[in-house]
Design an enzyme around this catalytic site. Sequence first.
Site, PDB file in Angstrom:
ATOM      1  N   SER A   1     -10.602   0.239   7.058  1.00  0.00           N
ATOM      2  CA  SER A   1      -9.946   0.309   5.745  1.00  0.00           C
ATOM      3  C   SER A   1      -9.291  -0.978   5.265  1.00  0.00           C
ATOM      4  O   SER A   1      -8.808  -1.036   4.148  1.00  0.00           O
ATOM      5  CB  SER A   1      -8.902   1.432   5.730  1.00  0.00           C
ATOM      6  OG  SER A   1      -9.548   2.672   5.711  1.00  0.00           O
TER       7      SER A   1
ATOM      8  N   SER B   1      -9.922   2.345   2.802  1.00  0.00           N
ATOM      9  CA  SER B   1      -8.965   3.022   1.924  1.00  0.00           C
ATOM     10  C   SER B   1      -8.030   2.070   1.187  1.00  0.00           C
ATOM     11  O   SER B   1      -7.387   2.463   0.222  1.00  0.00           O
ATOM     12  CB  SER B   1      -8.128   3.997   2.756  1.00  0.00           C
ATOM     13  OG  SER B   1      -7.285   3.303   3.667  1.00  0.00           O
TER      14      SER B   1
ATOM     15  N   LYS C   1       0.846  -1.200   0.000  1.00  0.00           N
ATOM     16  CA  LYS C   1       0.000   0.000   0.000  1.00  0.00           C
ATOM     17  C   LYS C   1       0.880   1.249   0.000  1.00  0.00           C
ATOM     18  O   LYS C   1       1.908   1.283   0.693  1.00  0.00           O
ATOM     19  CB  LYS C   1      -0.908  -0.032   1.241  1.00  0.00           C
ATOM     20  CG  LYS C   1      -1.941   1.089   1.300  1.00  0.00           C
ATOM     21  CD  LYS C   1      -2.868   0.922   2.517  1.00  0.00           C
ATOM     22  CE  LYS C   1      -3.906   2.035   2.563  1.00  0.00           C
ATOM     23  NZ  LYS C   1      -4.849   1.860   3.697  1.00  0.00           N
TER      24      LYS C   1
END
EC number: 6.3.5.7
Length: 491
Positions: free
Chosen positions: A182, A158, A78
Amino acid sequence: MTDLTSMTIAEAKAGLANKSFTSLELTDAHLAAMEAARSLNAFVLETPDQARAMARAIDARIAKGEGGPLAGIPLGIKDLFATKGVRTTACSKILGNFVPPYESTVTSQLWRDGAVMLGKLNNDEFAMGSSNETSCFGPVVNPWRREGSNTTLVPGGSSGGSASAVAALLCMGATATDTGGSIRQPAAFTATVGVKPTYGRCSRWGIVAFASSLDQAGPMARTVRDSAILMRSMAGHDPKDTTSVDIGVPDYEAAIGKSVKGMKIGIPREYRLDGMPTEIEKLWSEGAAWLKAAGADLVEVSLPHTKYALPAYYIVAPAEASSNLARYDGVRYGLRVPGRSIGELYENTRAEGFGDEVRRRVMIGTYVLSAGYYDAYYLRAQKVRTLIKKDFEDCFAKGISAILTPATPSAAFGVGEKGGADPVEMYLNDIFTVTVNMAGLPGIAVPAGKDAQGLPLGLQLIGRPFDEETLFSLGEVVEQAAGRFTPQRWW
């Protein structure tokens, strides 16, 4: 080579050990899959040269019998995790082309254990979002589609890039972060397994901060076993992170397949919301039945302060964000938009560098921390947070091993469908997940079924502090009963 991408981490580890294929072959297969799936926008930066170099080095280590627990496994990272010498932006314009001279603790532990980095994954800007539509690199596309429809769906946020890449077989697993859901919400939207560890279980050092008392790194993978394998490498005490807890990291994989007989599973009555879709209600009942069939006892429990969790979260998280994001001023690194004074430079840089959702949350946060409103909002939200934490403590004190809830109030929705006119509509997606962050507890989202349109739905298990092992044992029961789901390839 495509069959190499459809393996689980556990299967790939066995294949590499048997010398059925090399890490370089495994890496090349995933790089080819990434290239063919660029329309999903899951990766914001591909690192093929570095991936192949890492794979060759791992192959040499494996040949000498020195491979680590993740030797040769290709992963996506990420874009919130600092990667030394590789651009890290948090998917925000304000970080520009920032290239960190250091490595986050979590990723350094993955490389220590032999994993291979394929590239950086898309996410909501500074992790602020529930659909991966706030990224400066554009929205991520969910590899799942409604039956008979070509509508582009969100993968959740997210950690949308992590979820989409794992579901579309572009990487064998991914790092992710969870501040209010998330990891677990995108996992539920894409039929992947997402684990939000106990606060303090994984180091936050080198991860771009959103809300420091809520953020926690965790793994996303295709199976419960794979997430357990990743978690063991990601977890551990780090003296560089003062919130990191100094306790041993168990062998999470050993918890897979352990009996759940006699475990008490709490079913919280407050999670039965008005207007909850019948398919979510049905899924929840099915999950409870699976656990009961495996020998667990179901107990109705009460978490009375649940209804205050979402409003309290959307005070605490923006308050911490406004404090954390004050460092982005255009002076030291990242974007700089000149002005006639230092104040104007700040204003211009932030106006151009931050997206709408980040600006909204910074303004909310600054407002609730201001002198006139601190007591009315921020202090009160912190008191509510203490009560939410006590609700869970009271449950666990009565011998509850874990709590079963839905992961999301619906399946994935279309890009642009929610939050345009009313941001609160988007915030409501976090209704089942934020309590876990407010209380600092571990949670796992496991694929459990599909809705009427063929889209995946997930169930969430919430555990005692630092008892992720129980979640892996229970999660595997759900996984075995529900089966595994993969999207039909269209990209």
